[in-house]
Scaffold this active site. Structure first.
Site, mmCIF file in Angstrom:
data_model
loop_
_atom_site.group_PDB
_atom_site.id
_atom_site.type_symbol
_atom_site.label_atom_id
_atom_site.label_comp_id
_atom_site.label_asym_id
_atom_site.label_seq_id
_atom_site.Cartn_x
_atom_site.Cartn_y
_atom_site.Cartn_z
ATOM 1 N N THR A 158 0.824 -1.207 0.000
ATOM 2 C CA THR A 158 0.000 0.000 0.000
ATOM 3 C C THR A 158 0.860 1.260 0.000
ATOM 4 O O THR A 158 2.045 1.227 0.333
ATOM 5 C CB THR A 158 -0.950 0.027 1.214
ATOM 6 N N ASP A 159 0.225 2.362 -0.374
ATOM 7 C CA ASP A 159 0.925 3.646 -0.389
ATOM 8 C C ASP A 159 0.570 4.455 0.858
ATOM 9 O O ASP A 159 -0.105 3.956 1.760
ATOM 10 C CB ASP A 159 0.592 4.418 -1.674
ATOM 11 N N GLN A 160 0.992 5.698 0.898
ATOM 12 C CA GLN A 160 0.774 6.557 2.057
ATOM 13 C C GLN A 160 -0.713 6.777 2.340
ATOM 14 O O GLN A 160 -1.109 7.044 3.467
ATOM 15 C CB GLN A 160 1.470 7.900 1.824
#
Length: 137
Positions: free
Chosen positions: A20-22
């Site tokens: 996942t990203d931020q």
């Protein structure tokens, strides 16, 4: 997608935190990895592995990748990757993908084209006969 259910395979995956990203959503580049897992397991269903093909001197690089993002997957989601053969392979093999969440909502649609490469000649080659035979049964 191809209508023959024998040429289709589904696998479930749990989204890992590292994917996942931020914003807490699956990073867009990771969908290509999900497609790869789908392809590998699709081949395994026919008793063929990437490793065995490579050991026999056949490589399968991706020459085309298309992705349509509909909705984001998030950390810890259980997703289903459906992989389906588009047509009988020749010197290339083409797959369609559909990634859905636990509710059955389509998250991502994709397509890849891979080419069979003879490692000794470093040139395209036909799909191995043993794979064609398995697909026609």
């Amino acid at each position: 997608m191809m209508s023959n259910p024998l040429n289709s395979h589904e696998i479930q995956l749990r989204v890992r935190y590292a994917e996942t990203d931020q914003m807490g959503m699956v990073y867009y580049g990771n969908y290509a990895q999900y497609f790869e897992v789908g392809r590998v397991e699709w081949l395994r269903e026919f008793g063929v592995s990437y490793k065995s093909m490579e050991d026999e001197g056949i490589l399968l690089p991706v020459v085309s990748l298309n992705v349509r993002y509909k909705k984001s997957a998030r950390y810890d989601d259980l997703i289903k990757v459906k992989t389906q053969l588009v047509k009988m392979p020749s010197a290339t093999i083409e797959f369609d993908y559909e990634i859905t969440n636990e509710s059955g909502e389509i998250l991502t649609l994709g397509n890849t084209v891979l080419v069979f490469i003879d490692v000794n000649r470093n040139r395209p080659t036909r799909c191995p006969k043993y794979l064609l035979d398995k697909l026609q049964n």
